[in-house]
Write a protein that holds these residues in place. Structure first.
Motif, PDB file in Angstrom:
ATOM      1  N   VAL A   1       0.852  -1.199   0.000  1.00 47.41           N
ATOM      2  CA  VAL A   1       0.000   0.000   0.000  1.00 47.41           C
ATOM      3  C   VAL A   1       0.887   1.250   0.000  1.00 47.41           C
ATOM      4  CG1 VAL A   1      -1.675   1.332   1.354  1.00 47.41           C
ATOM      5  CG2 VAL A   1      -1.987  -1.126   1.069  1.00 47.41           C
ATOM      6  N   LYS A   2       1.894   1.258   0.877  1.00 44.08           N
ATOM      7  CA  LYS A   2       2.765   2.427   0.979  1.00 44.08           C
ATOM      8  C   LYS A   2       3.498   2.659  -0.360  1.00 44.08           C
ATOM      9  CE  LYS A   2       5.657   5.347   3.189  1.00 44.08           C
ATOM     10  NZ  LYS A   2       7.002   4.924   3.505  1.00 44.08           N
ATOM     11  N   ASP A   3       4.136   1.608  -0.903  1.00 42.82           N
ATOM     12  CA  ASP A   3       4.866   1.771  -2.165  1.00 42.82           C
ATOM     13  C   ASP A   3       3.923   2.173  -3.284  1.00 42.82           C
ATOM     14  OD1 ASP A   3       7.070   1.063  -0.800  1.00 42.82           O
ATOM     15  OD2 ASP A   3       7.364  -0.894  -1.750  1.00 42.82           O
ATOM     16  N   GLY A   4       2.768   1.494  -3.338  1.00 40.96           N
ATOM     17  CA  GLY A   4       1.804   1.762  -4.411  1.00 40.96           C
ATOM     18  C   GLY A   4       1.304   3.199  -4.387  1.00 40.96           C
TER      19      GLY A   4
ATOM     20  N   ARG B   1      -6.849   2.858  14.916  1.00 40.58           N
ATOM     21  CA  ARG B   1      -6.257   1.677  14.271  1.00 40.58           C
ATOM     22  C   ARG B   1      -7.203   0.483  14.406  1.00 40.58           C
ATOM     23  NH1 ARG B   1      -3.799  -3.127  15.020  1.00 40.58           N
ATOM     24  NH2 ARG B   1      -4.243  -3.094  17.256  1.00 40.58           N
ATOM     25  N   PHE B   2      -7.635   0.224  15.644  1.00 38.04           N
ATOM     26  CA  PHE B   2      -8.371  -0.996  15.936  1.00 38.04           C
ATOM     27  C   PHE B   2      -9.761  -0.988  15.293  1.00 38.04           C
ATOM     28  CE2 PHE B   2     -10.028  -4.215  19.060  1.00 38.04           C
ATOM     29  CZ  PHE B   2      -9.073  -5.172  18.803  1.00 38.04           C
TER      30      PHE B   2
ATOM     31  N   LEU C   1      -3.217  -1.592   8.863  1.00 37.57           N
ATOM     32  CA  LEU C   1      -3.430  -1.358  10.297  1.00 37.57           C
ATOM     33  C   LEU C   1      -3.358  -2.650  11.110  1.00 37.57           C
ATOM     34  CD1 LEU C   1      -6.316   1.279  10.111  1.00 37.57           C
ATOM     35  CD2 LEU C   1      -3.865   1.684  10.315  1.00 37.57           C
ATOM     36  N   PHE C   2      -3.450  -3.799  10.410  1.00 35.77           N
ATOM     37  CA  PHE C   2      -3.368  -5.097  11.109  1.00 35.77           C
ATOM     38  C   PHE C   2      -2.198  -5.931  10.580  1.00 35.77           C
ATOM     39  CE2 PHE C   2      -7.637  -3.655  11.883  1.00 35.77           C
ATOM     40  CZ  PHE C   2      -7.865  -4.035  13.203  1.00 35.77           C
TER      41      PHE C   2
ATOM     42  N   PHE D   1       0.665   3.274  10.392  1.00 38.01           N
ATOM     43  CA  PHE D   1      -0.638   3.858  10.722  1.00 38.01           C
ATOM     44  C   PHE D   1      -1.114   4.690   9.519  1.00 38.01           C
ATOM     45  CE2 PHE D   1      -3.251   7.298  12.606  1.00 38.01           C
ATOM     46  CZ  PHE D   1      -4.275   6.503  13.102  1.00 38.01           C
ATOM     47  N   LEU D   2      -1.806   4.020   8.601  1.00 39.03           N
ATOM     48  CA  LEU D   2      -2.247   4.703   7.375  1.00 39.03           C
ATOM     49  C   LEU D   2      -3.771   4.875   7.350  1.00 39.03           C
ATOM     50  CD1 LEU D   2       0.012   3.227   4.520  1.00 39.03           C
ATOM     51  CD2 LEU D   2       0.339   5.284   5.876  1.00 39.03           C
ATOM     52  N   ALA D   3      -4.369   5.134   8.526  1.00 38.28           N
ATOM     53  CA  ALA D   3      -5.832   5.285   8.595  1.00 38.28           C
ATOM     54  C   ALA D   3      -6.328   6.414   7.693  1.00 38.28           C
ATOM     55  CB  ALA D   3      -6.246   5.544  10.036  1.00 38.28           C
TER      56      ALA D   3
END
Ligand code: HEM
Length: 461
Positions: free
Chosen positions: A55-58, A329-330, A367-368, A397-399
């Motif tokens: 997700v981060k790289d994309g 997060r949760f 987040l998980f 933490f990419l909420a």
């Protein structure tokens, strides 16, 4: 394209996830095809990203290339290419940049956002106090308070709980958000003709959009009638000012339609999301009473009871601030970001992706992600604390997503959650209704993941 299930003519391969991108089907997809894979929505390719690294790289490696939104039947009905949330190109760039600047300006000015939030926190405390320890469902007053914060920002005033038109506005926004990840949404995108002529809920979503826009236009009309003021006090004031400044610029995108849609987007992006998080916050305090006690101990030790809570206080309240992050997060209320689209041919995690490909980043999976969280499936505020008890941010933490389209309301949402959560916990001890032994923390699937309806008791401390 990255690997994925075989597509069929007309429907593509969306059947593989049963016409619904839910947690289970996306997990199954990643397990079978990997952290980057392809689904076909009709003849449209969709690249699904799973886990923090993908997700981060994309989202950030070629961030500008994947910053588009789809121009589909539903999105066009919703915004017609205007505003921020689902617009593209120059309109998006101008409106987003302006929106961020306006929020900053309002945050810093005297009649700033913080005051609006403190006012709503006070009304909410009063509402809870009036219940005198009896069990009640906090949903409506919470949604009302959060929507009123957006009203303070965009209109410069709030609405009372009894205002029927405001209630309709909240219901319309909720309906539009709920439609966003339903079966009918996907069916409407693949078969627009059917949606247009046969599907009642699609038509209802469309009339809800018309209602919100009419509501905003009415507010703009009152602002115009009020005349020009020296010091802009809300988003509409600032926008009208900008329209006046740019009226001779033929390339300007600052017009009434874009203003209406930007305000609409603040409501759509900022009310239901933050209100749902606050509902989770209260539910978790019922489910994890030890956490509630620790927050209250910290609040009591640091703040004077008559002190008006402000966002700056977070620096003295590391445990409480960590709890708020763990709540976000949760509860993981957003499963996938509002879908993105590649605006040019690009590369995502080594795969060549043509212009027009849809990108679906799975926020929940970050987040998980067991590679980045010590106890991903446990409510553990320690995720956001170092060994000395200081608050720490976490890269996974990419909420609020990442890259060029990252949520522009992140700072506002955090300020709201902090001030309102602290005000409530300082005043009340929250417990389940008498006789309730177990707290249900499962979610109801939707565009945002909501808790099941619940009641609580707010007992004065
Ligand atoms: C807990 C609360 C919130 C959460 C979890 C949240 C989450 C998100 C996410 C995941 C996105 C999609 C980003 C992407 O496409 O990659 C987004 C976009 C957006 N959010 Fe938020 N949001 C929250 C609160 C707010 C608030 C308070 C506002 C009000 C100003 C807001 C306004 C927006 C807007 C306008 C966008 C579209 C940005 C763009 O397309 O350029 N959000 N949000």
């Amino acid at each position: 394209f990255p690997p994925g299930p075989t597509p069929f003519p007309i429907i593509g391969s969306i059947w593989w996830i049963n016409f619904r991108a839910d947690h289970g089907s996306l997990k199954k997809l990643a397990k079978k095809y990997g952290n980057i894979c392809t689904l076909w929505l009709g003849h449209k390719p969709m690249v699904v990203l799973y886990g923090f690294q993908a997700v981060k790289d994309g989202l950030t490696t070629n961030s500008a290339d994947v910053s588009g939104r789809l121009q589909t039947y539903v999105f066009n009905k919703m915004a017609n290419g205007k505003g921020i949330l689902v617009s593209n190109g120059l309109i998006w760039k101008h409106q987003r940049h302006f929106g961020i600047g306006a929020l900053r300006k309002l945050g810093m000015s005297n009649k700033g956002m913080e005051r609006g939030i403190q006012t709503e926190a006070r009304y909410l405390v009063e509402f809870f106090r009036d219940k005198a320890g009896r069990a009640f469902d906090p949903s409506f007053p919470v949604v009302h308070a959060i929507s009123n914060v957006i009203c303070a920002v965009v209109f410069g005033h709030r609405f009372s709980l009894k205002d029927e038109t405001f209630r309709q506005l909240i219901e319309a926004c909720n309906y539009i958000v709920a439609f966003g990840n339903s079966y009918l949404y996907y069916i409407s995108e693949v078969f627009p003709w059917v949606a247009e002529h046969l599907l009642g809920p699609t038509q209802k979503a469309s009339s809800c959009c018309d209602f919100v826009r009419a509501f905003v236009r009415q507010e703009i009309k009152s602002h115009r009638e009020k005349g020009k003021i020296d010091k802009p006090e809300d988003f509409i004031d600032i926008y009208l000012d900008q329209m006046e400044k740019t009226e001779d610029d033929p390339g300007s995108t600052f017009d009434e339609d874009n203003m209406v849609q930007s305000v609409f987007d603040f409501f759509l992006g900022g009310s239901e999301t933050t209100a749902t998080t606050l509902r989770w916050a209260l539910l978790y305090m019922l489910a994890f009473p030890d956490v509630q006690e620790k927050v209250q101990k910290e609040l009591d030790a640091v703040l004077n009871p008559s002190h008006l809570i402000c966002y700056e206080d977070r620096k003295k309240l590391p445990y409480t601030y960590a709890v708020i992050h763990e709540i976000m997060r949760f509860s993981s209320i957003v499963l996938i970001t509002i879908p993105r689209e590649a605006v040019k041919d690009t590369t995502v995690l080594g795969y060549r992706i043509p212009k027009g490909t849809v990108i679906m980043p799975n926020i929940d999976s970050t987040l998980f992600d067991p590679n980045y969280w010590e106890t991903p499936h446990q409510f553990n505020p320690g995720h956001f604390l170092d060994k000395d008890g200081n608050f720490v941010t976490r890269e996974a933490f990419l909420a609020f997503s990442a890259g060029h389209r990252v949520c522009l309301g992140e700072a506002l949402a955090k300020m709201e959650l902090f001030i309102i959560f602290c005000s409530l916990l300082q005043t009340f001890k929250f417990t389940p209704p008498e006789g309730v032994k177990e707290v249900n923390t499962d979610f109801i699937f939707g565009s945002t993941m909501k808790p099941h309806p619940y009641k609580l008791r707010a007992v004065l401390r």
